[in-house]
Design a protein around this motif. Structure first.
Motif, short mmCIF file in Angstrom:
data_model
loop_
_atom_site.label_atom_id
_atom_site.label_comp_id
_atom_site.label_asym_id
_atom_site.label_seq_id
_atom_site.Cartn_x
_atom_site.Cartn_y
_atom_site.Cartn_z
N ASN A 60 0.85 -1.19 0.00
CA ASN A 60 0.00 0.00 0.00
C ASN A 60 0.88 1.23 0.00
O ASN A 60 2.11 1.13 0.11
CB ASN A 60 -0.95 0.00 1.21
CG ASN A 60 -2.28 0.63 0.89
OD1 ASN A 60 -2.37 1.56 0.10
ND2 ASN A 60 -3.35 0.14 1.52
N ILE A 100 -3.41 3.70 8.70
CA ILE A 100 -3.25 2.66 7.68
C ILE A 100 -2.30 1.54 8.10
O ILE A 100 -2.55 0.36 7.83
CB ILE A 100 -2.81 3.29 6.33
CG1 ILE A 100 -2.92 2.28 5.20
CG2 ILE A 100 -1.42 3.89 6.41
CD1 ILE A 100 -2.76 2.91 3.81
N THR A 119 -3.41 -2.35 8.80
CA THR A 119 -2.82 -3.37 7.93
C THR A 119 -2.09 -4.42 8.75
O THR A 119 -2.12 -5.62 8.41
CB THR A 119 -1.86 -2.73 6.92
OG1 THR A 119 -2.52 -1.66 6.24
CG2 THR A 119 -1.40 -3.74 5.89
N MET A 127 5.05 -0.60 2.79
CA MET A 127 4.47 0.65 2.34
C MET A 127 5.42 1.37 1.37
O MET A 127 6.63 1.17 1.43
CB MET A 127 4.16 1.55 3.54
CG MET A 127 3.12 0.98 4.49
SD MET A 127 1.51 0.72 3.68
CE MET A 127 0.49 0.22 5.07
N PRO A 169 -1.09 -6.00 -4.06
CA PRO A 169 -1.33 -4.56 -3.89
C PRO A 169 -2.77 -4.33 -3.43
O PRO A 169 -3.71 -4.81 -4.07
CB PRO A 169 -1.09 -3.98 -5.28
CG PRO A 169 -0.28 -5.02 -6.00
CD PRO A 169 -0.76 -6.33 -5.46
N LEU A 170 -2.94 -3.58 -2.35
CA LEU A 170 -4.28 -3.38 -1.78
C LEU A 170 -5.01 -2.23 -2.46
O LEU A 170 -5.46 -1.27 -1.81
CB LEU A 170 -4.19 -3.16 -0.28
CG LEU A 170 -3.87 -4.40 0.55
CD1 LEU A 170 -3.68 -4.02 2.01
CD2 LEU A 170 -4.96 -5.46 0.41
N TYR A 171 -5.11 -2.32 -3.78
CA TYR A 171 -5.85 -1.33 -4.58
C TYR A 171 -6.82 -2.10 -5.47
O TYR A 171 -6.40 -2.95 -6.26
CB TYR A 171 -4.91 -0.53 -5.48
CG TYR A 171 -3.71 0.07 -4.78
CD1 TYR A 171 -3.84 1.19 -3.96
CD2 TYR A 171 -2.44 -0.47 -4.96
CE1 TYR A 171 -2.74 1.75 -3.35
CE2 TYR A 171 -1.33 0.09 -4.35
CZ TYR A 171 -1.48 1.19 -3.54
OH TYR A 171 -0.38 1.75 -2.93
N THR A 203 -0.84 4.02 -8.26
CA THR A 203 -1.02 3.12 -7.12
C THR A 203 -0.35 1.77 -7.38
O THR A 203 0.72 1.48 -6.84
CB THR A 203 -2.51 2.91 -6.81
OG1 THR A 203 -3.19 2.51 -8.01
CG2 THR A 203 -3.14 4.20 -6.29
N SER A 225 3.59 0.97 -6.52
CA SER A 225 3.94 0.02 -5.46
C SER A 225 4.74 -1.16 -6.00
O SER A 225 5.68 -1.63 -5.34
CB SER A 225 2.66 -0.49 -4.78
OG SER A 225 2.11 0.49 -3.93
N PHE A 243 -10.32 2.78 -1.74
CA PHE A 243 -9.46 2.28 -0.66
C PHE A 243 -10.00 0.99 -0.04
O PHE A 243 -11.21 0.82 0.11
CB PHE A 243 -9.34 3.34 0.44
CG PHE A 243 -8.88 4.69 -0.07
CD1 PHE A 243 -7.63 4.84 -0.61
CD2 PHE A 243 -9.73 5.79 0.00
CE1 PHE A 243 -7.20 6.08 -1.09
CE2 PHE A 243 -9.31 7.02 -0.46
CZ PHE A 243 -8.03 7.17 -1.01
N ASN A 257 -7.53 5.55 5.79
CA ASN A 257 -6.35 6.40 5.81
C ASN A 257 -6.81 7.84 5.95
O ASN A 257 -7.99 8.09 6.19
CB ASN A 257 -5.54 6.18 4.53
CG ASN A 257 -6.38 6.41 3.29
OD1 ASN A 257 -6.64 7.53 2.89
ND2 ASN A 257 -6.87 5.32 2.68
#
Length: 310
Positions: free
Chosen positions: A9, A69, A73, A94, A118-120, A127, A131, A261, A265
């Protein structure tokens, strides 16, 4: 075979002293500030950081002096570990604040497989690509030999979308939803990035359509809209802006879901829940609230396990 599940993230300040680190690293990222000349980008990043540092620090002071965040996580990693024995380790890295990818990966130099998640939910150079670039750089510098599996954006996944629908349903179970407008708020991007081929807007609008169809089966909102938040600077950004949508809303009742998200955050707990709440109050809204991200819920953890093992 030793297997690591690694969540990625963008990060957020763990304390007020990291606010400058966060801004500096973010605006030095060529995926964020698309200036090819490294020295020019560094100078402009310095100027932006200097101009925004005081305000950003003040904003984080209002939400406890840090972004939530990393703590969320960390709990999510623990939840995944407690629900599955398929991974020898579950960890996170991160992009702009600690824990950074290189320091995290050092702990797993003898692992055979790394599943990178990836947390997207939607793809964007700002993003996912950013990452993964950070992960790949750390992986190569450490000269790791593990097999790497990359999990793709997951906005079309049925289980993920049911997690979102359930969160919204729980939020409004005692309310008259037919009087409320549901607004999916997405982090905005400069229009230029989209014009250059980024699929983020396309993914976001497709996601809103998928979710709207699911929601209408269970709930009856007055209407469902999409808007964009977090604009910065004088360039043209994706529209409509969330503030404009709130201003135009005649029924003065809105529920916001932060669709970009997976983990709460500053954009969700400060910008949406505080700044736009103030806007709604000024507009004399009768109801305004924000749905929490999936965070470290058991439902979300089970979903991540499923897509990691597919």
């Amino acid at each position: 075979m030793k297997r690591l599940l690694l969540l990625l993230n963008m990060g957020g300040p763990n304390n007020l002293s990291e606010v400058e680190v966060f801004l500096k690293n973010m605006f030095n990222d060529p995926c964020i500030l698309g200036i090819k000349n490294k020295f020019l980008r560094k100078f402009i990043a310095f100027m932006i950081t200097r101009s925004r540092l005081k305000e950003a620090t003040h904003n984080y002071e209002q939400i406890g002096g840090k972004s939530p965040i990393c703590e969320i996580t960390q709990r999510l990693c623990g939840k995944i570990s407690s629900l599955s024995d398929e991974f020898d380790a579950v960890d996170f890295a991160m992009n702009y604040t600690p824990p950074f990818a290189k320091e995290v990966l050092k702990k797993y130099e003898n692992f055979d497989e790394i599943i990178v998640l990836p947390l997207y939910p939607h793809h964007s150079i700002t993003t996912v690509v950013s990452s993964l670039n950070d992960f790949n750089k750390a992986f190569e510098e450490l000269n790791l030999k593990a097999k790497v599996k990359i999990i793709e954006p997951f906005y079309k996944d049925e289980l993920y979308n049911q997690v979102i629908v359930n969160s919204i349903k729980n939020m409004v179970k005692d309310l008259k939803t037919e009087e409320i407008t549901l607004i999916f708020s997405a982090h905005s991007l400069p229009q230029k990035i989209i014009d250059n081929g980024d699929v983020y807007e396309k993914h976001t609008l497709e996601h809103v359509e998928i979710l709207s169809d699911l929601i209408r089966k269970d709930m009856k909102f007055k209407e469902i809209r999409v808007a964009y938040q977090s604009r910065l600077g004088p360039v043209k950004w994706l529209e409509p802006a969330l503030g404009d949508e709130l201003t135009k809303l005649e029924n003065k009742k809105a529920l916001i879901y932060p669709i970009s998200f997976c983990i709460d955050n500053s954009e969700s707990v400060f910008e949406l829940a505080k700044e736009y709440k103030d806007v709604a109050d000024e507009l004399k809204f009768e109801y305004y609230d924000v749905v929490a991200c999936p965070n470290d819920s058991e439902e979300f953890a089970k979903f991540l396990i499923q897509i990691a093992l597919k």
